[in-house]
Motif scaffolding. Structure first.
Motif, PDB file in Angstrom:
ATOM      1  N   ILE A  78       0.848  -1.190   0.000  1.00 58.76           N
ATOM      2  CA  ILE A  78       0.000   0.000   0.000  1.00 58.76           C
ATOM      3  C   ILE A  78       0.887   1.245   0.000  1.00 58.76           C
ATOM      4  O   ILE A  78       1.600   1.517   0.969  1.00 58.76           O
ATOM      5  CB  ILE A  78      -0.955   0.008   1.221  1.00 58.76           C
ATOM      6  N   ASP A  79       0.880   1.962  -1.106  1.00 59.76           N
ATOM      7  CA  ASP A  79       1.681   3.184  -1.212  1.00 59.76           C
ATOM      8  C   ASP A  79       0.768   4.386  -1.381  1.00 59.76           C
ATOM      9  O   ASP A  79      -0.418   4.248  -1.696  1.00 59.76           O
ATOM     10  CB  ASP A  79       2.617   3.086  -2.421  1.00 59.76           C
ATOM     11  N   GLY A  80       1.357   5.570  -1.190  1.00 58.46           N
ATOM     12  CA  GLY A  80       0.587   6.790  -1.394  1.00 58.46           C
ATOM     13  C   GLY A  80       1.180   7.937  -0.590  1.00 58.46           C
ATOM     14  O   GLY A  80       2.099   7.726   0.205  1.00 58.46           O
ATOM     15  N   PRO A  81       0.671   9.159  -0.809  1.00 58.81           N
ATOM     16  CA  PRO A  81       1.224  10.319  -0.121  1.00 58.81           C
ATOM     17  C   PRO A  81       0.885  10.356   1.369  1.00 58.81           C
ATOM     18  O   PRO A  81       0.025   9.592   1.829  1.00 58.81           O
ATOM     19  CB  PRO A  81       0.565  11.496  -0.857  1.00 58.81           C
ATOM     20  N   ALA A  82       1.549  11.250   2.085  1.00 65.32           N
ATOM     21  CA  ALA A  82       1.346  11.380   3.533  1.00 65.32           C
ATOM     22  C   ALA A  82      -0.103  11.742   3.848  1.00 65.32           C
ATOM     23  O   ALA A  82      -0.693  12.589   3.171  1.00 65.32           O
ATOM     24  CB  ALA A  82       2.281  12.457   4.082  1.00 65.32           C
ATOM     25  N   GLY A  83      -0.637  11.100   4.859  1.00 65.54           N
ATOM     26  CA  GLY A  83      -1.963  11.471   5.366  1.00 65.54           C
ATOM     27  C   GLY A  83      -3.136  10.968   4.547  1.00 65.54           C
ATOM     28  O   GLY A  83      -4.271  11.368   4.786  1.00 65.54           O
ATOM     29  N   ALA A  84      -2.914  10.050   3.611  1.00 63.51           N
ATOM     30  CA  ALA A  84      -4.022   9.558   2.773  1.00 63.51           C
ATOM     31  C   ALA A  84      -4.834   8.485   3.488  1.00 63.51           C
ATOM     32  O   ALA A  84      -5.850   8.035   2.978  1.00 63.51           O
ATOM     33  CB  ALA A  84      -3.485   9.022   1.453  1.00 63.51           C
ATOM     34  N   GLY A  85      -4.349   8.061   4.661  1.00 64.44           N
ATOM     35  CA  GLY A  85      -5.078   7.045   5.428  1.00 64.44           C
ATOM     36  C   GLY A  85      -4.492   5.658   5.263  1.00 64.44           C
ATOM     37  O   GLY A  85      -5.066   4.678   5.724  1.00 64.44           O
ATOM     38  N   LYS A  86      -3.311   5.584   4.627  1.00 68.41           N
ATOM     39  CA  LYS A  86      -2.687   4.280   4.366  1.00 68.41           C
ATOM     40  C   LYS A  86      -2.551   3.428   5.619  1.00 68.41           C
ATOM     41  O   LYS A  86      -2.937   2.274   5.626  1.00 68.41           O
ATOM     42  CB  LYS A  86      -1.263   4.457   3.804  1.00 68.41           C
ATOM     43  N   SER A  87      -1.962   4.035   6.673  1.00 65.47           N
ATOM     44  CA  SER A  87      -1.617   3.202   7.823  1.00 65.47           C
ATOM     45  C   SER A  87      -2.857   2.681   8.545  1.00 65.47           C
ATOM     46  O   SER A  87      -2.898   1.522   8.937  1.00 65.47           O
ATOM     47  CB  SER A  87      -0.669   3.922   8.775  1.00 65.47           C
ATOM     48  N   THR A  88      -3.880   3.523   8.692  1.00 59.44           N
ATOM     49  CA  THR A  88      -5.096   3.061   9.375  1.00 59.44           C
ATOM     50  C   THR A  88      -5.747   1.942   8.565  1.00 59.44           C
ATOM     51  O   THR A  88      -6.147   0.914   9.119  1.00 59.44           O
ATOM     52  CB  THR A  88      -6.104   4.227   9.521  1.00 59.44           C
ATOM     53  N   ILE A  89      -5.831   2.158   7.255  1.00 63.28           N
ATOM     54  CA  ILE A  89      -6.457   1.154   6.391  1.00 63.28           C
ATOM     55  C   ILE A  89      -5.635  -0.142   6.422  1.00 63.28           C
ATOM     56  O   ILE A  89      -6.178  -1.238   6.578  1.00 63.28           O
ATOM     57  CB  ILE A  89      -6.542   1.692   4.933  1.00 63.28           C
ATOM     58  N   ALA A  90      -4.321  -0.006   6.300  1.00 60.49           N
ATOM     59  CA  ALA A  90      -3.446  -1.182   6.262  1.00 60.49           C
ATOM     60  C   ALA A  90      -3.529  -1.976   7.565  1.00 60.49           C
ATOM     61  O   ALA A  90      -3.585  -3.207   7.564  1.00 60.49           O
ATOM     62  CB  ALA A  90      -2.007  -0.750   5.994  1.00 60.49           C
ATOM     63  N   LYS A  91      -3.555  -1.237   8.680  1.00 60.50           N
ATOM     64  CA  LYS A  91      -3.628  -1.881  10.003  1.00 60.50           C
ATOM     65  C   LYS A  91      -4.925  -2.670  10.134  1.00 60.50           C
ATOM     66  O   LYS A  91      -4.936  -3.823  10.558  1.00 60.50           O
ATOM     67  CB  LYS A  91      -3.593  -0.769  11.060  1.00 60.50           C
ATOM     68  N   LYS A  92      -6.051  -2.041   9.745  1.00 63.81           N
ATOM     69  CA  LYS A  92      -7.359  -2.705   9.870  1.00 63.81           C
ATOM     70  C   LYS A  92      -7.440  -3.915   8.947  1.00 63.81           C
ATOM     71  O   LYS A  92      -7.961  -4.963   9.330  1.00 63.81           O
ATOM     72  CB  LYS A  92      -8.490  -1.726   9.534  1.00 63.81           C
ATOM     73  N   LEU A  93      -6.927  -3.757   7.746  1.00 63.26           N
ATOM     74  CA  LEU A  93      -6.962  -4.858   6.784  1.00 63.26           C
ATOM     75  C   LEU A  93      -6.136  -6.034   7.316  1.00 63.26           C
ATOM     76  O   LEU A  93      -6.587  -7.183   7.292  1.00 63.26           O
ATOM     77  CB  LEU A  93      -6.402  -4.387   5.435  1.00 63.26           C
ATOM     78  N   ALA A  94      -4.938  -5.724   7.832  1.00 68.15           N
ATOM     79  CA  ALA A  94      -4.055  -6.780   8.340  1.00 68.15           C
ATOM     80  C   ALA A  94      -4.734  -7.546   9.477  1.00 68.15           C
ATOM     81  O   ALA A  94      -4.681  -8.775   9.529  1.00 68.15           O
ATOM     82  CB  ALA A  94      -2.734  -6.182   8.807  1.00 68.15           C
ATOM     83  N   SER A  95      -5.415  -6.816  10.357  1.00 72.72           N
ATOM     84  CA  SER A  95      -6.043  -7.518  11.476  1.00 72.72           C
ATOM     85  C   SER A  95      -7.233  -8.352  10.988  1.00 72.72           C
ATOM     86  O   SER A  95      -7.469  -9.448  11.486  1.00 72.72           O
ATOM     87  CB  SER A  95      -6.364  -6.522  12.602  1.00 72.72           C
ATOM     88  N   LEU A  96      -7.933  -7.857   9.963  1.00 72.36           N
ATOM     89  CA  LEU A  96      -9.080  -8.580   9.402  1.00 72.36           C
ATOM     90  C   LEU A  96      -8.665  -9.913   8.770  1.00 72.36           C
ATOM     91  O   LEU A  96      -9.356 -10.924   8.897  1.00 72.36           O
ATOM     92  CB  LEU A  96      -9.738  -7.680   8.346  1.00 72.36           C
ATOM     93  N   ILE A  97      -7.515  -9.917   8.101  1.00 72.37           N
ATOM     94  CA  ILE A  97      -7.126 -11.147   7.392  1.00 72.37           C
ATOM     95  C   ILE A  97      -5.988 -11.876   8.111  1.00 72.37           C
ATOM     96  O   ILE A  97      -5.401 -12.804   7.565  1.00 72.37           O
ATOM     97  CB  ILE A  97      -6.749 -10.848   5.909  1.00 72.37           C
TER      98      ILE A  97
END
Ligand code: DC
Length: 224
Positions: free
Chosen positions: A8-27
């Motif tokens: 998951i790449d993208g600019p600062a503050g796009a929500g990457k880390s929150t989304i990535a964290k939630k996705l990782a815990s889901l799967i």
């Protein structure tokens, strides 16, 4: 089920880390915030008065540092630096540190090691282009500058950190985007095969769901 790598790449503050964290815990995957690794090295250099423009010294510092992720905490040489690496000084200097070849070389090496067993969601700027160009699922997560600044500002208010205004955050983001996208080594760039996800008008749950559905389709095909 066969495990994959999700970049998951993208600019600062796009929500990457929150989304990535939630996705990782889901799967039930490991989540790795590579920005935190660049931040930890920046924090250590600033704390030890090391010249952040000196590629050799900074490379040595990176090799000697142990960065670990432990239940949402970032540990640097055993010390919990989770909050310290989000401070203003680190924000202002991390783009310079992450532009150094020696630092990138070592951190990319560590990131590849962590992801070698797959089953990892990794977020950053160059995960789909450089760290894991073979990643099975690549997302380029973005949002308007104004929306990204607004989200950061709300986070700061929640943490009672009122040392910065919305306008200052927006200006800082624009400068960081520019530096991250224009640097010579591994600039922020969408991989050709990455899926663009604009989260400007999406909730975190909606964004996670979209990626989760891509993931499901992919692993179903792999397991057929
Ligand atoms: O995601 P973040 O804002 O915490 O990242 C901090 C900085 O680290 C960002 O300005 C760019 C850099 N970075 C990078 O160059 N490569 C990565 N894979 C992750 C972050």
């Amino acid at each position: 089920m066969e495990k994959i790598i999700i970049a998951i790449d993208g600019p600062a503050g796009a929500g990457k880390s929150t989304i990535a964290k939630k996705l990782a815990s889901l799967i039930d995957y490991i989540y790795i915030d590579t920005g935190a690794m660049y931040r930890a090295i920046t924090y250590k250099a600033l704390s030890n008065n090391i010249d952040i423009y000196n590629d050799v010294l900074m490379g040595q510092l990176t090799i000697e540092s142990v960065i670990e992720f432990n239940s949402n905490k970032v540990l640097l040489d055993g010390e919990d630096v989770t909050r310290k690496i989000r401070g203003k000084r680190v924000n202002q200097n991390v783009s310079q540190v992450s532009a150094l070849l020696s630092v990138r070389k070592e951190l990319v090496h560590q990131q590849r090691k962590i992801g070698s067993e797959k089953g990892v969601v990794m977020d950053g700027r160059d995960i789909g282009t450089v760290v894991f160009p073979q990643a099975e699922l690549k997302l380029f997560v973005t949002a308007s500058v104004h929306e990204r600044a607004q989200r950061r500002y709300e986070e700061k208010i929640k943490e009672s950190a009122t040392d910065i205004t919305l306008q200052e955050i927006e200006e800082e983001l624009i400068i960081r985007d520019e530096k991250d996208s224009s640097r010579a080594i591994s600039p922020l760039k969408k991989a050709n095969d990455a899926i663009i996800l604009d989260t400007t008008n999406l909730t975190q749950e909606e964004s996670v769901n979209i990626i989760y559905n891509y993931y499901l389709k992919l692993v179903q095909v792999k397991n057929d």
